[in-house]
Design a protein around this motif. Structure first.
Motif, mmCIF file in Angstrom:
data_model
loop_
_atom_site.group_PDB
_atom_site.id
_atom_site.type_symbol
_atom_site.label_atom_id
_atom_site.label_comp_id
_atom_site.label_asym_id
_atom_site.label_seq_id
_atom_site.Cartn_x
_atom_site.Cartn_y
_atom_site.Cartn_z
ATOM 1 N N GLU A 275 -44.532 -43.347 -2.259
ATOM 2 C CA GLU A 275 -45.452 -43.802 -3.303
ATOM 3 C C GLU A 275 -44.791 -44.914 -4.114
ATOM 4 O OE1 GLU A 275 -48.086 -41.136 -5.946
ATOM 5 O OE2 GLU A 275 -46.242 -41.469 -7.102
ATOM 6 N N VAL A 276 -45.501 -46.025 -4.272
ATOM 7 C CA VAL A 276 -44.987 -47.163 -5.029
ATOM 8 C C VAL A 276 -45.703 -47.237 -6.372
ATOM 9 C CG1 VAL A 276 -44.732 -49.677 -5.071
ATOM 10 C CG2 VAL A 276 -44.454 -48.439 -2.922
ATOM 11 N N SER A 277 -44.912 -47.460 -7.438
ATOM 12 C CA SER A 277 -45.463 -47.621 -8.787
ATOM 13 C C SER A 277 -44.948 -48.928 -9.382
ATOM 14 C CB SER A 277 -45.027 -46.467 -9.693
ATOM 15 O OG SER A 277 -45.425 -45.236 -9.160
ATOM 16 N N LYS A 278 -45.761 -49.508 -10.289
ATOM 17 C CA LYS A 278 -45.396 -50.723 -11.020
ATOM 18 C C LYS A 278 -45.106 -50.363 -12.465
ATOM 19 C CE LYS A 278 -47.763 -54.724 -9.184
ATOM 20 N NZ LYS A 278 -48.903 -55.616 -9.272
ATOM 21 N N TYR A 279 -44.156 -51.063 -13.049
ATOM 22 C CA TYR A 279 -43.829 -50.872 -14.470
ATOM 23 C C TYR A 279 -44.639 -51.881 -15.268
ATOM 24 C CZ TYR A 279 -40.862 -49.887 -18.514
ATOM 25 O OH TYR A 279 -40.378 -49.493 -19.729
ATOM 26 N N ILE A 280 -45.641 -51.389 -16.009
ATOM 27 C CA ILE A 280 -46.529 -52.272 -16.776
ATOM 28 C C ILE A 280 -46.623 -51.760 -18.203
ATOM 29 C CG2 ILE A 280 -48.870 -53.191 -16.980
ATOM 30 C CD1 ILE A 280 -49.158 -52.770 -13.946
ATOM 31 N N ASN A 281 -46.318 -52.634 -19.144
ATOM 32 C CA ASN A 281 -46.393 -52.298 -20.577
ATOM 33 C C ASN A 281 -45.669 -51.009 -20.932
ATOM 34 O OD1 ASN A 281 -48.004 -54.590 -21.021
ATOM 35 N ND2 ASN A 281 -49.872 -53.448 -20.553
ATOM 36 N N GLY A 282 -44.476 -50.828 -20.378
ATOM 37 C CA GLY A 282 -43.642 -49.692 -20.733
ATOM 38 C C GLY A 282 -43.954 -48.391 -20.021
ATOM 39 N N GLU A 283 -44.898 -48.391 -19.066
ATOM 40 C CA GLU A 283 -45.174 -47.174 -18.322
ATOM 41 C C GLU A 283 -45.354 -47.458 -16.837
ATOM 42 O OE1 GLU A 283 -49.402 -45.999 -19.342
ATOM 43 O OE2 GLU A 283 -48.486 -45.724 -21.285
ATOM 44 N N TRP A 284 -45.124 -46.410 -16.031
ATOM 45 C CA TRP A 284 -45.259 -46.521 -14.587
ATOM 46 C C TRP A 284 -46.695 -46.255 -14.183
ATOM 47 C CZ3 TRP A 284 -41.573 -48.691 -11.906
ATOM 48 C CH2 TRP A 284 -40.263 -48.644 -12.377
ATOM 49 N N GLN A 285 -47.245 -47.147 -13.350
ATOM 50 C CA GLN A 285 -48.602 -46.979 -12.846
ATOM 51 C C GLN A 285 -48.570 -47.061 -11.329
ATOM 52 O OE1 GLN A 285 -51.090 -49.882 -14.792
ATOM 53 N NE2 GLN A 285 -50.639 -49.083 -16.826
ATOM 54 N N VAL A 286 -49.144 -46.040 -10.682
ATOM 55 C CA VAL A 286 -49.177 -45.989 -9.221
ATOM 56 C C VAL A 286 -50.064 -47.107 -8.711
ATOM 57 C CG1 VAL A 286 -49.810 -44.586 -7.224
ATOM 58 C CG2 VAL A 286 -48.768 -43.511 -9.218
ATOM 59 N N GLU A 287 -49.565 -47.792 -7.674
ATOM 60 C CA GLU A 287 -50.354 -48.889 -7.082
ATOM 61 C C GLU A 287 -51.418 -48.349 -6.158
ATOM 62 O OE1 GLU A 287 -47.435 -51.468 -5.240
ATOM 63 O OE2 GLU A 287 -47.479 -52.726 -6.998
#
Length: 183
Positions: free
Chosen positions: A171-183
């Motif tokens: 599972e890949v996640s992006k770091y956006i605005n201080g939190e991890w969001q799953v792609e």
């Protein structure tokens, strides 16, 4: 009274300086934007390449009915990758046990990213730059790992690849605005 018409054609020096200043300003902004975009593309490409190599290692473990180990470390121009396969199927699940041999078919497929991206292995929310390995079992399961990829020059641009133990799911996640969001 006679009127003299100015027959000169062209632009005044002031008009030319204003246009050159505007072009210079726009160029400066676009160069910085292009560099950020380029670095982000290196990050995304590194994560996708790494994920695809892990998928290949998992598929090879299932197909050959042997454990398959994927080792990686950061080098000056990217990530150095080594593959190992279990010499004799043993039924063990711990990567550090058993007899391993280098798999020459897959070894040497380093990920080149000009050293812009580093991979950090994370355990208990503590990430470090160290040699690490992921071990896939013949069932497709793996040892649980969280690998964080980040740009050398920007701690806010990062991706996380989590490998789930029971299934080997990636599972890949992006770091956006201080939190991890799953792609």
């Amino acid at each position: 009274m006679s009127f003299v018409k100015n027959k000169s054609k062209g632009f005044t020096l002031l008009e030319l300086l204003i246009v050159i200043g505007i072009i210079g300003f726009i160029s400066t902004i676009s160069i910085f934007s292009m560099r950020t975009w380029s670095d982000t593309k290196y990050l995304d490409k590194t994560v996708v390449s790494f994920k695809n190599l892990l998928k290949g290692a998992r598929a090879e473990a299932i197909a050959s009915n042997k454990r398959f180990k994927f080792a990686f470390s950061n080098i000056s121009n990217g990530l150095e990758i080594s593959y190992y396969e279990e010499e004799y199927p043993s039924g063990l699940t711990n990567c550090s046990e058993g007899s391993w041999k280098v798999n020459n078919t897959f070894s040497g497929q380093n990920i080149k990213n000009k050293g812009k991206v580093i991979a950090l292995v994370c355990e208990n929310n503590n990430c470090s730059n160290k040699l690490s390995e992921v071990c896939f079992n013949p069932s497709g399961s793996a040892n649980h790992r969280i690998i964080e990829f980040q740009l050398n020059n920007d701690n806010n641009k990062k991706r996380k690849l989590e490998i789930y133990a029971a299934t080997g799911y990636l599972e890949v996640s992006k770091y956006i605005n201080g939190e991890w969001q799953v792609e």
